[in-house]
Enzyme design. Structure first.
Site: not given
Ligand SMILES: Cc1ncc(C[n+]2csc(CCOP(=O)(O)OP(=O)(O)O)c2C)c(N)n1
Ligand SMILES: [Mg+2]
Length: 743
Positions: A473, A543
């Site tokens: 990321e 999530h």
């Protein structure tokens, strides 16, 4: 009259000596190299004195790193190539054309400091005219940005039309240029090679054959930590040797001639488009880490003396004398001249004006383009929904259904990419298929994102505009930042908000602060799309997280959080066309929800930032929320009206930074009761700030305390019974509203 007859043999030797070059460096260039190196050292010495006199407030020296710096400066072209130099690169920056006066302006914190306007410490270089990009303090954050910068140059070579200036969006304010054989320079210390971002950068540079030269200035210490603790086996060259496409050099960085030769080979490799280069320069650090450090605490005298024997300044002096390039007299003259010039620079810098406190808030955001302005307010142009004629068999064809949020985001990206060739889209799994021959041969349909938000974009716009990144990321955000600095508009994706954290240093210390810290000399407007949120049934804690307040706490970063399809289209377009970095939060649960679907509002539909939407008008109670809580709050409000006749005014903030205080204030003034609701955990959440402002500024309007309904102060669990209990549900909102209405 006696004439002196020169022996022709002697003249020949003298001429030969005069025309002798050293790895291609002429005698004049070597004198120039020494002048720069000596200037660099003397600025360090002088700054140290000024610090002791409390005329400046910090000092970082480039001592011991001068030779490799000057060599790099001689091999590269200021204002043509691009530079991400770290704090010990004073000699490099001087070689590129920065002046001692400019450096001293930063040391005193002057308003006219060209690097930062008094906002950054000395040795945090930024010189727009030289393509020296604003540098920061975190070790290693510059490296991925430099890769992105170099990638941007390659992209522009293939998309020269993207350099065009276009009025009406961020492009109006961003000059873009490139050179087809440009090279990006990035440097770092030996200790900094321990940062993960260093390895991410090497990986991408290697894989994509990026024209970038990495210079590791190895002084064998990172503050007090020696090389063998930082680097397995004690030698970084050995560790990186396996990266393909690289040209490698390992060199004595205290010797300008061999450093120049190594740099020249490295730069030639990059210019020829063969890939990146890696120069490992062994240098010394004779002045401790900084003025706050005393290296005698951890380095014995013998070791320090060993280093001192390699001091590039004295070595270069001796070299010039030995080679007959300058005699002692010549050296003295040169040094005296440097001294005089520096003294004049110091005198001027000490007279310089300081920035005013009123200037502090300048350049947190773009001064040119205000995303809250009317320019970003356009009307939707829905397609004419015509009743389709019955088919031949008499059956009515299905009417055109409104689209989901996922579909409208995809359509918006598609249209914006068509309109603006500077847009590139990358992230994890965002491409249709990296092995593009599978697409060409129609062997596969293509993926286009784990939620399919970018589906089809690669097929339409090609693999250099839409591509997959490694699972890294920081790599995504760091490279995007470098590209945006060059004028591209990356619209990148972070697959799950839960995994945004590896990018946090880039997101907190780099991207949002580039404009402010460089006093508007540089900027990196881009869009980071992030899938966020819970209510997924089975999403569990990795999530389902929210956490938007962590990002609204970052000055310089716009934060958007739409609750429905139409808003997501209008706000994404504003995000792309505006001149600031934007975190665009897309709630996963809303991607395909029946609630809030819409027909596509056309290729120019925009919603300005900072304008809330009143979902329903009411008179008895205000509810302020956003994202996936909006439909839940609406359900609760409708029930409240049905069962108790209470009329709720429901406000969807749509953008969290900036947020629409006017709409909040007007509503609370009308209803005198307010509930703030959000999906993130209750304490320290985004609503806490809203509640505090209301309590502070609207206190006389309130007939009841400001209440909040939010998630429990825990994580989102997998088991649906637990998830339901943890996240705020319509029932919780109903109870909270009822209590407030009855207060
Ligand atoms: C991310 C981060 N961690 C820690 C620091 C504090 N720090 C500043 S310089 C430095 C040492 C860097 O050593 P090296 O990369 O070898 O460069 P040198 O100073 O030796 O030239 C450290 C730990 C920082 N600036 N950034
Ligand atoms: Mg070091």
């Amino acid at each position: 009259m006696a004439t002196t007859k020169t022996d022709p043999k002697v003249t020949a030797i003298a001429d030969d000596k005069r025309s002798k070059t050293y790895e291609g460096l002429t005698r004049q260039q070597l004198i120039e190299a020494y002048r720069i190196m000596y200037t660099s050292r003397r600025i360090d010495d002088r700054e140290i004195l000024l610090k002791r006199q409390q005329k400046i407030f910090f000092q970082i020296s480039g001592a011991g790193h001068e030779a490799i710096g000057v060599a790099a400066g001689f091999c590269l072209r200021a204002g043509y190539d691009w530079f991400y130099p770290y704090y010990r690169d004073r000699a490099l920056v001087l070689a590129l054309g920065a002046t001692p006066y400019e450096m001293l302006l930063q040391a005193v914190g002057a308003a006219d400091d060209p690097s930062s306007g008094g906002r950054q410490m000395p040795s945090h270089w930024a010189y727009q005219r030289l393509n020296v990009v604003t540098q920061s303090s975190p070790t290693g954050t510059q490296i991925l940005q430099a890769v992105g910068c170099a990638e941007a140059g390659v992209y522009l070579r293939h998309h020269p039309n993207a350099t065009q200036k276009v009025d009406g969006d961020y492009r109006q304010f961003k000059d873009v240029n490139f050179h087809s054989d440009e090279v990006t320079y990035v440097s770092l210390g030996d200790g900094t090679t321990s940062e993960g971002e260093f390895w991410e950068a090497l990986n991408t540079a290697s894989n994509r054959k990026v024209p970038i030269v990495f210079v590791v200035e190895d002084n064998e210490y990172a503050i007090s930590v020696p090389i063998e603790v930082q680097t397995a086996g004690g030698n970084i060259s050995r560790l990186v040797a396996g990266f393909p496409n690289f040209h490698f050099e390992e060199v004595d960085g205290t010797d300008p001639v061999v450093s120049y030769a190594a740099m020249k080979r490295a730069v030639a490799h990059c210019r020829a488009g063969k890939g990146p280069a890696f120069v490992h320069a062994h240098v010394i650090r004779p002045y401790s880490h900084s003025l706050s450090d005393d290296e005698r605490l951890y380095r014995p005298d013998a070791e320090r003396q060993r280093d001192a024997a390699r001091d590039p300044i004295t070595r270069m002096q001796m070299f010039l004398i030995r080679e007959g390039i300058l005699d002692e007299n010549g050296i003295n003259k040169l040094e005296k001249q440097v001294e005089e010039e520096m003294q004049a620079a110091v005198d001027r810098a000490l007279e310089a004006k300081f920035p005013t406190p009123e200037s502090i808030t300048q350049f947190v955001y773009s001064p040119d383009l205000d995303p809250t302005s009317a320019q970003f307010e356009t009307q939707p142009e829905f397609p004419q929904v015509v009743e389709p004629p019955p088919a031949a068999d008499g059956k009515k064809p299905a009417p055109q259904l409104p689209k989901t949020m996922a579909e409208l985001i995809n359509a918006t990206l598609r249209d914006e990419m068509k309109r603006d060739e500077r847009i590139v889209v990358f992230g994890e799994d965002v491409a249709d298929a990296s092995r593009e021959e599978y697409l060409k041969k129609k062997m596969v349909k293509g993926k286009g994102g784990v939620f399919k938000l970018t589906a089809g974009l690669q097929m339409v716009y090609g693999s250099d505009r839409v591509f997959n990144s490694p699972i890294a990321e920081a790599n995504i955000v760091g490279r995007a930042t470098g590209m945006a600095t060059r004028g591209l508009k990356p619209v990148v994706e972070i697959q799950f908000f839960d995994y945004i954290w590896p990018a946090m240093l880039q997101l907190r210390d780099e991207l949002p602060v580039i404009r402010w810290r460089s006093n508007n000399a540089f900027s990196s407007p881009l869009v980071i799309r992030v899938a966020i949120g819970g209510y997924l049934t089975g999403g569990a804690l990795y999530h389902s997280q929210c956490g938007e307040s962590i990002f609204t706490h970052i000055p310089g970063l716009r934060v958007v959080f739409p609750s429905n399809a139409l808003d997501s289209a209008g706000l994404l377009r504003t995000a792309i066309r505006c001149d600031d970095p934007v975190l665009f939060l897309e709630h996963k649960r809303l991607y395909r929800e029946t609630y809030g679907r819409s027909h596509y509002p056309g290729a120019d539909f925009m919603i300005p930032f900072g304008k809330a939407r009143i979902v329903q008008q009411g008179t008895d109670l205000t509810v302020i929320t956003y994202g996936a809580v909006v439909p839940r709050a609406l359900q609760a409000a409708q029930r409240l009206e049905r069962e108790l006749g209470v009329k709720v005014e429901l406000i969807d903030l749509r953008t969290l930074n900036p947020f629409d205080w006017e709409t909040i204030a007007a509503s609370v003034t009308k209803t005198n009761r307010v509930l703030v609701a959000y999906e993130d955990s209750l304490s320290w959440g985004y609503g806490a700030e809203i509640a505090a402002r209301i309590a502070d500024q609207l206190f006389p309007q309130l007939d009841a305390p400001v209440r909040r309904v939010a998630a429990m102060d825990t994580y989102v669990a997998y088991q649906p019974i637990l998830e339901d209990a943890i996240l705020p549900q319509a029932n919780d909102l109903f109870r909270g509203m009822k209590e407030l209405a009855e207060y």
